[in-house]
Design a protein around this motif. Structure first.
Motif, PDB file in Angstrom:
ATOM      1  N   THR A  83     -24.905  44.013   2.944  1.00 23.60           N
ATOM      2  CA  THR A  83     -24.796  42.635   2.450  1.00 23.60           C
ATOM      3  C   THR A  83     -24.372  42.637   0.979  1.00 23.60           C
ATOM      4  OG1 THR A  83     -27.173  42.675   1.969  1.00 23.60           O
ATOM      5  CG2 THR A  83     -26.495  41.702   4.065  1.00 23.60           C
ATOM      6  N   GLN A 138     -33.612  38.270   9.717  1.00 23.59           N
ATOM      7  CA  GLN A 138     -33.148  36.902   9.451  1.00 23.59           C
ATOM      8  C   GLN A 138     -32.289  36.812   8.201  1.00 23.59           C
ATOM      9  OE1 GLN A 138     -33.571  34.555  11.851  1.00 23.59           O
ATOM     10  NE2 GLN A 138     -34.445  36.385  12.834  1.00 23.59           N
ATOM     11  N   PRO A 145     -26.579  38.700   7.487  1.00 26.84           N
ATOM     12  CA  PRO A 145     -25.588  37.666   7.810  1.00 26.84           C
ATOM     13  C   PRO A 145     -25.447  37.462   9.315  1.00 26.84           C
ATOM     14  CG  PRO A 145     -24.733  39.179   6.159  1.00 26.84           C
ATOM     15  CD  PRO A 145     -26.022  39.756   6.631  1.00 26.84           C
ATOM     16  N   GLU A 146     -25.138  36.244   9.708  1.00 26.92           N
ATOM     17  CA  GLU A 146     -25.119  35.900  11.132  1.00 26.92           C
ATOM     18  C   GLU A 146     -24.190  36.791  11.963  1.00 26.92           C
ATOM     19  OE1 GLU A 146     -24.488  32.040  14.080  1.00 26.92           O
ATOM     20  OE2 GLU A 146     -24.344  31.823  11.906  1.00 26.92           O
ATOM     21  N   PRO A 147     -22.958  37.102  11.495  1.00 29.07           N
ATOM     22  CA  PRO A 147     -22.106  37.973  12.319  1.00 29.07           C
ATOM     23  C   PRO A 147     -22.737  39.329  12.604  1.00 29.07           C
ATOM     24  CG  PRO A 147     -20.801  36.909  10.607  1.00 29.07           C
ATOM     25  CD  PRO A 147     -22.233  36.623  10.298  1.00 29.07           C
ATOM     26  N   ARG A 164     -25.976  39.991  12.482  1.00 26.54           N
ATOM     27  CA  ARG A 164     -27.169  39.770  13.317  1.00 26.54           C
ATOM     28  C   ARG A 164     -26.778  39.579  14.779  1.00 26.54           C
ATOM     29  NH1 ARG A 164     -29.241  36.147  10.445  1.00 26.54           N
ATOM     30  NH2 ARG A 164     -28.732  34.251  11.606  1.00 26.54           N
ATOM     31  N   GLU A 165     -25.695  38.827  15.020  1.00 28.45           N
ATOM     32  CA  GLU A 165     -25.213  38.665  16.396  1.00 28.45           C
ATOM     33  C   GLU A 165     -24.768  39.992  16.983  1.00 28.45           C
ATOM     34  OE1 GLU A 165     -22.189  35.761  16.758  1.00 28.45           O
ATOM     35  OE2 GLU A 165     -23.505  34.067  16.372  1.00 28.45           O
TER      36      GLU A 165
END
Length: 897
Positions: free
Chosen positions: A158, A236, A239-241, A243-244
């Motif tokens: 990150t 959490q 970053p969302e990408p 995490r997905e």
């Protein structure tokens, strides 16, 4: 790309880094938590005036010193060595951006070394309080080292605002800094308890051993609760990408994430078991097992963290092969070899293609893949591919499964890499092109017709021009045997009449095709697939290989739907154009009013094997082998986390459209899977990402449309004048985008993912493509044939101007009087008269031959007398009908007469 590469073909794939890093990180976390453990355990000994605990602490300190300082120091140096030679680009970024951070960490490391040596060698020789102070100094320096290294390691996943500013502090205090720091701190404390168990089991005093095991259990069990909580916080903050990718999208991470969850419970349970009463005989082995579980726990976490930033080494900045994201566009424009510094070639030529491919493999692939090695071995991953499939796989890298970087370079370089993998690594020869070979001509009779005495004209046709089926029913079904036959009976006269009452129209397949159940396993699996039972050779609508057609009042035509014909004659081989004989009779008397014959085209020449492996099932020309069918399910399972292959092996094959809605089969959205795209959008959208910029030739890699293949379904007048699939449907990218846009509007989140890397070819921008529903919104004939006229040139396109509803489709449309269906006179879609059929010169043109002695559309060249017993002299059914046929060169070439 800017550094020389250390070639570790068998030991590559990041294995040296992984082995060194996991062991070092495991010990390094113990070095932090163990420091706190030493100080508090020593204080406990003083507080309880326990010589046994104090002696245990002294011995544990010796073990701690040897493991963390000696072994830990060696593995630390090993990490720097391996990353510097295997990932020099990323190492350079970390050094140059965090130089003072590393320098500060090394200062603290020196403090750790000095403090630990003083702590151990003065044990029992120094004042208690001063000795504890030295211990606290060690722990403070160790935790400070963790603080500093955590910021740099977390930066790689990150980098945050550093990507825009390049600021040291933005990179260091990145979005996962605090959550990662807390998680690692509790991990360090847990590991202190794990290693404490090991040393405690070596104590001979049973009472002291039991006391210390219970004490160590608190170090493991209590922090474990906080470890889980901080792990959730850490996840959490990713970053969302990423995490997905960790939780959902990457099949490669599934076993590691499951292992991490299971090992969490196993470590916790192991700590509880050790607190049970017992002797060293089982406690000591269990303690070592617990340590191994903890190593696996740490390893699975580190693997997930490392893999979570894929396809990057430094997220959004540097790809896993060391190429900067900012270089990608330039490399694609100039070529990879021309951009790289450490290569022997600047470009790909016919003479150096294999060698150039090896260079590209070395620089783009070896960071992650080994060759015949234990880590990410490229050989099993690519074993099923031939050159076409390997090139397609490279084309699709990083687009849908963005776990890997996209291939960077020119198309010629991509093909060179594909050739190297297929030919050099696997030793495969180039695949032979799929060709029809020698085709045995099938004789057919043209039913008689006397224009002077016959009162009826019977027109019959198949509505699609080609019905593809998947004879893979033991595993899955894409399209079942289900051909739709249509017929219209016309009573000739001054004003001809379409007859719908008082007549019966029968159909029967030609000899040799009466037993499809003996050729395909569909009937063995129909209950599992469609939830119904059928007699052999009976289709899903109840129609068999012979029977009566039913009147469709809406169409003013007779229809036999879903007739289960297959392209396998009784004598063997492959023949995709069986005939049906159609007879019209008076309903009361049984008198035969008219006869004709028609082709019911059906093909199993779908090219799934081209990329999914296996071979053709029948005659080396068509059909699905088990190997191909299983690989398709395995690939679906891998990419979508389904278990279709296991279900099929258990006797539960699936119809693709049972999950994916599809108008062609009338399947609606499955309420259990509300976000799944319709089948045409999903299958074209997915494969378009692997088959970009290839034009019409890509269509025949999946569909039986190649003129050189054993089906050649595109055989009508349009093919005869030089048009191809893209003339109406656009390129594969165009076709896919039109379907995906409709799904995007419907809120199907997968559509956006599939559209990201697709660029249209027929229009300038994606925004200009009109969304459509498959099988309903199709290219309209009148797009090109404006007012039924001749197109001004062959360059016109039917793409992007869709029919508004099913009633405007060519296969369901009527001429302007609303009585006769267009296909009755013009022939089926993709087989419009005059059609050319490799299995018989006029096999598709039986009715034009029967009623007018040529292969032109019914009533062409002002031949209204086919139905009208008087000269018309004007357009009736649609404008421009009363004129000579335009494409007379087809007759002159001998293809349509």
């Amino acid at each position: 790309m800017n550094y020389p590469v250390w070639e570790l073909f068998a030991a590559g794939g990041g294995l040296p880094i992984a082995l060194m890093a996991i062991v070092h990180v495991f010990v390094a976390h113990f070095a932090v938590g163990g420091g706190l453990f030493l100080v508090l355990t020593e204080r406990k000994a003083y507080r309880e005036n326990s010589k046994s605990i104090l002696e245990y602490t002294r011995k544990h300190a010796k073990f701690f010193l040897l493991l963390t300082m000696v072994f830990g120091g060696l593995t630390g140096v090993g990490i720097w060595f391996t990353i510097s030679v295997l990932s020099p680009g990323a190492t350079s970024v970390l050094i140059h951006n965090f130089l003072y951070g590393w320098a500060t960490e090394w200062v603290f490391f020196v403090v750790e070394i000095v403090a630990l040596f003083v702590y151990f060698y003065t044990f029992g020789k120094m004042d208690q309080q001063r000795h504890l102070t030295v211990g606290w100094i060690y722990f403070g320096a160790a935790w400070a080292s963790l603080f500093l290294i955590n910021g740099i390691i977390a930066f790689m996943l990150t980098p945050g605002e550093w990507l825009q500013t390049g600021n040291f502090w933005h990179g260091f205090f990145n979005p996962t800094f605090w959550s990662s720091l807390v998680f690692r701190t509790f991990m360090a404390i847990v590991l202190a308890g794990v290693f404490g168990f090991v040393t405690a089991t070596f104590m001979k005093d049973q009472q002291a051993r039991a006391q210390l095991i219970r004490y160590n259990a608190r170090w493991l069990l209590v922090p474990m609760v906080f470890l889980v909580a901080s792990g959730w916080w850490y996840l959490q903050s990713v970053p969302e990408p990423a995490r997905e990718l960790i939780l959902d999208r990457s099949p490669e991470l599934v076993p590691y994430f499951k292992a991490f969850l299971w090992l969490s419970g196993a470590v916790f349970l192991g700590g509880l078991l050790l607190t049970a009463r017992g002797g060293r005989r089982w406690q000591r082995p269990l303690a070592f097992v617990l340590m191994a579980l903890a190593l696996g726990y740490m390893g699975s976490f580190e693997y997930i963290r490392e893999a979570g930033r894929h396809p990057y080494l430094i997220y959004d900045y540097m790809y896993s092969n060391g190429i900067l994201t900012s270089q990608e566009e330039r490399i694609n424009a100039q070529g990879f070899l021309a951009s790289a510094k450490w290569t022997s070639f600047d470009t790909v030529t016919p003479d150096n293609r294999q060698a150039a491919g090896r260079e590209i493999f070395r620089l783009q692939c070896m960071n992650c893949h080994s060759v015949d090695g234990p880590q990410n071995d490229i050989l099993p991953l690519t074993a099923k591919y031939d050159l076409f499939a390997m090139d397609a796989q490279l084309d699709g890298l990083g687009k849908l499964n963005d776990y890997m970087p996209r291939f960077m370079g020119t198309r010629q370089e991509r093909k060179a890499l594909a050739a190297y993998i297929v030919s050099d690594l696997h030793g495969k020869k180039p695949a032979e092109p799929h060709e029809a070979g020698a085709i045995a001509q099938r004789q057919h009779a043209v039913p008689p017709f006397d224009p002077d005495s016959d009162d009826y004209v019977l027109l019959a046709w198949n509505n699609l021009g080609m019905h593809c089926i998947s004879d893979s029913s033991d595993w899955w079904v894409l399209l079942p045997p289900a051909n739709d036959l249509f017929a219209q009976l016309i009573r000739r006269g001054p004003i001809p009449e379409v007859v719908t009452k008082g007549v019966e129209i029968e159909y029967a397949v030609e000899e040799g095709f009466e037993n499809p159940a003996g050729k395909v396993p569909f009937w063995d699996n129909v209950e599992a697939l469609f939830g119904t039972e059928l007699e052999d050779n009976v289709g899903l609508s109840g129609n068999g290989m012979r029977g009566k057609m039913h009147l469709s009042k809406e169409l003013s035509a007779f229809e036999a739907s879903l007739v289960p014909v297959v392209p396998y004659p009784e004598e063997g081989g492959y023949m995709p154009y069986p005939l049906f004989h159609v007879t019209a009779k008076d309903a009361q008397s049984g008198e035969v009013l008219a006869r004709t014959s028609m082709v019911a085209p059906t093909s199993t020449e779908m090219g799934c094997k081209n990329c999914h492996g296996g071979s053709w099932r029948v005659d080396g020309k068509a059909g699905f082998t088990d190997a191909t069918s299983m690989d398709i399910l395995a690939t679906h399972d891998k990419n979508n986390r389904t278990d279709l292959l296991a279900a099929a092996r258990n006797g539960e094959p699936k119809l693709c459209q049972s999950c994916h809605p599809d108008p062609v089969l009338g399947t609606e959205e499955n309420p259990d899977y509300p976000n799944i795209m319709n089948f045409p959008a999903a299958i074209h959208g997915w494969h378009a990402n692997y088959l970009t910029d290839r034009g019409a030739e890509v269509c025949s890699s999946c569909h039986p449309s190649s003129a050189a293949g054993p089906t050649g379904c595109l055989r009508g007048v349009h093919a005869g004048v030089g048009l191809d699939c893209t003339s109406c449907h656009g390129s594969l990218e165009d076709h896919a985008l039109s379907l995906l846009k409709k799904e995007l509007r419907a809120g199907k989140k997968g559509a956006a993912r599939m559209m990201t890397h697709l660029e249209p070819n027929t229009v300038d921008k994606v925004q200009h493509i009109r969304p459509r529903t498959p099988w309903i919104n199709e290219p309209d004939c009148l797009n090109c044939h404006v007012d039924y006229g001749k197109p001004e040139s062959k360059d016109v396109s039917g793409f992007n101007k869709w029919t508004s509803g099913a009633d405007e489709l060519f296969r369901l449309r009527h001429e302007e009087t609303g009585t006769i269906m267009c296909e009755a006179c013009h022939g089926s879609t993709h087989a419009n008269y005059p059609a050319t059929n490799m299995y018989g010169k006029n096999r598709d043109n039986i009715q034009p031959q029967q009623y007018q002695g040529n292969s032109l559309p019914i009533s062409s060249n002002k031949n209204c007398a086919v139905c009208h017993t008087m000269d018309m002299g004007f357009d009736m059914h649609h404008p421009n009908i009363y004129r000579d046929f335009r494409n007379t060169q087809l007759l002159e070439d001998g293809d349509g007469s």
